[in-house]
Design an enzyme around this catalytic site. Structure first.
Site, short mmCIF file in Angstrom:
data_model
loop_
_atom_site.label_atom_id
_atom_site.label_comp_id
_atom_site.label_asym_id
_atom_site.label_seq_id
_atom_site.Cartn_x
_atom_site.Cartn_y
_atom_site.Cartn_z
N HIS A 131 0.81 -1.22 0.00
CA HIS A 131 0.00 0.00 0.00
C HIS A 131 0.85 1.28 0.00
CE1 HIS A 131 -3.60 -2.31 0.46
NE2 HIS A 131 -3.30 -2.74 1.68
N ASP A 167 -3.27 -10.98 -1.59
CA ASP A 167 -3.75 -10.38 -0.34
C ASP A 167 -5.24 -10.06 -0.47
OD1 ASP A 167 -4.13 -8.04 1.66
OD2 ASP A 167 -2.06 -8.63 2.06
N HIS A 169 -6.57 -7.43 0.43
CA HIS A 169 -6.64 -6.02 0.07
C HIS A 169 -5.97 -5.80 -1.29
CE1 HIS A 169 -6.77 -6.17 4.51
NE2 HIS A 169 -7.58 -5.14 4.40
N PHE A 178 3.27 1.31 -11.53
CA PHE A 178 3.62 0.79 -12.85
C PHE A 178 2.43 0.81 -13.81
CE2 PHE A 178 6.40 -1.19 -9.68
CZ PHE A 178 7.63 -0.78 -10.17
N VAL A 184 5.98 -4.36 -16.79
CA VAL A 184 5.55 -4.88 -15.49
C VAL A 184 4.06 -5.18 -15.59
CG1 VAL A 184 5.31 -4.42 -13.02
CG2 VAL A 184 7.28 -3.50 -14.27
N TYR A 214 -1.88 -4.13 -18.85
CA TYR A 214 -0.82 -4.73 -18.04
C TYR A 214 -1.12 -4.64 -16.54
CZ TYR A 214 1.77 -5.27 -22.34
OH TYR A 214 2.15 -5.67 -23.60
N ASP A 256 -4.60 -12.81 4.67
CA ASP A 256 -5.77 -12.25 5.33
C ASP A 256 -7.09 -12.54 4.63
OD1 ASP A 256 -4.97 -10.67 3.23
OD2 ASP A 256 -4.94 -8.79 4.34
#
Length: 378
Positions: A131, A167, A169, A178, A184, A214, A256
């Site tokens: 994050h 995750d 989140h 990116f 990427v 992407y 999580d």
């Protein structure tokens, strides 16, 4: 061989005693692997500290300076707010720049180990702070080790990177770093932002400019269970690999999404965390000659979920079948006195207390529709 980046100093990324982000889960993972005789001293790689020059690969100079000041209590309240520091989620702590730079350096240590051909696979479960933005802290994350590592891979090794984020989140900081980059590919499967921080990660976020297509997002419905999560993940990540043809995989392995996690609303069991790393490992074998770097991430049930999930990642990196059956009693005896909840006796003990969601068919149908809408573009 799979190398495990670790030093006790990585446990010092700690906001306060009552904060849900607790790196004790890293120590628990290491201990669990050692007790299972999967990890020895020869597998452990000492991390280095990331330099300011390396941090600049993912962060603004002004922000790095602010983190330094904040860690010595010299940053004004106004500037803390400007840079996302000293918030309820991401409070300041002493010497935070040094401690965060070590965490980033640990991920770079794993990167160098793989791309300098010391190993095909390496992990830094202290990392995965997805994050963090270029000029702002967010959601328990100060420096974004994944963003720095990806840019480091691009500049030092000229490799195309597939970033896989499982995750609960959305991996917003990495994606937007990116968003215009065709070298990427950022992939994130997560709980829909309708209910959960950070609120981003819709199917319409596909990248921009040269980076269009992407970025791939699979926002699954709240209370999604194993079958739907795994089906959505496997079908979409295989399509992403076919489309992008990566040179290396960097995965963020938040734990999580588990139904026992206190901060999210997904409903998977350890079966999902047994299968995710094997799917990623197969992608690495098929597309990157086995080159795969794994990070940690979210995971706020630190005794029943996170160490078991991360042990499965390391175990899969070594090419072993999923860990099942009994958890070593020696590990339980060592850590149960420190836990306020019962540590499971078996890898799949969570199945015994699991209750299926009444809306299961509706949720599965909605997730299947989301999957179809996403992969039709690839």
């Amino acid at each position: 061989m799979t190398l495990f980046v670790y030093d006790d100093a990585l446990l010092n990324y700690r906001f306060r005693d009552d904060h849900p982000f607790n790196q004790m889960r890293l120590l628990l993972t290491k201990s669990l692997l050692e007790t299972n005789q999967l990890l020895t001293d020869n597998d452990i790689l000492q991390p280095r500290i990331a330099t300011d020059e390396e941090l600049l690969l993912g962060h603004q100079a002004e922000y790095i300076q602010a983190v330094k000041y904040a860690g010595s209590n010299k940053l004004s309240a106004q500037d803390c707010e400007k840079f996302g520091l000293n918030s309820n989620d991401t409070p300041n702590f002493e010497a935070m720049h040094h401690k965060c730079a070590l965490l980033v350096g640990a991920t770079l240590t794993a990167v160098d180990a793989v791309l300098q051909h010391k190993t095909d696979t390496a992990c830094n479960f202290a990392g995965g702070l997805h994050h963090g933005f270029r000029g702002r802290a967010s959601g328990f994350c100060i420096y974004n080790d994944a963003t720095v590592a990806i840019e480091y891979i691009k500049q030092h090794y000229q490799k195309r990177v597939l970033y896989i984020d499982t995750d609960a989140h959305h991996g917003d900081g990495v994606q937007f770093a990116f968003y215009n980059d065709k070298d990427v590919f950022t992939y994130s499967i997560h709980e829909t932002g309708r209910y959960l921080f950070p609120g981003t990660g819709s199917i319409h976020e596909k990248g921009d400019g040269d980076g269009y297509l992407y970025s791939m997002n699979l926002p699954v419905d709240a209370y999604t269970e194993d079958d739907s999560f795994l089906s959505t993940f496997e079908k979409s990540i295989v399509r992403a690999c076919e489309f992008f043809q990566p040179d290396i995989i960097l995965s963020q392995n938040g734990a999580d999404a588990h139904y026992l996690d206190p901060l999210t609303h997904l409903s998977v069991t350890h079966r999902t965390f047994q299968q995710i790393p094997h799917i990623v490992n197969q992608c690495a074998k098929s597309y990157t000659q086995g080159k795969w770097i794994a990070l940690g991430g979210g995971g706020y049930n630190i005794f029943q979920v996170a160490p078991l999930a991360w042990a499965q990642v390391y175990n899969a990196m070594k090419g072993n079948p999923p860990l099942t059956g009994s958890i070593p009693q020696a590990w339980i005896d060592k850590w149960q006195p420190k836990a306020q909840i019962k540590i499971p006796a078996e890898w799949n003990e969570d199945l015994t207390g699991y209750e299926a969601i009444p809306r299961r068919l509706d949720i599965e149908e909605k997730n299947e529709q989301t999957l179809e809408r996403v992969i039709m573009h690839y």
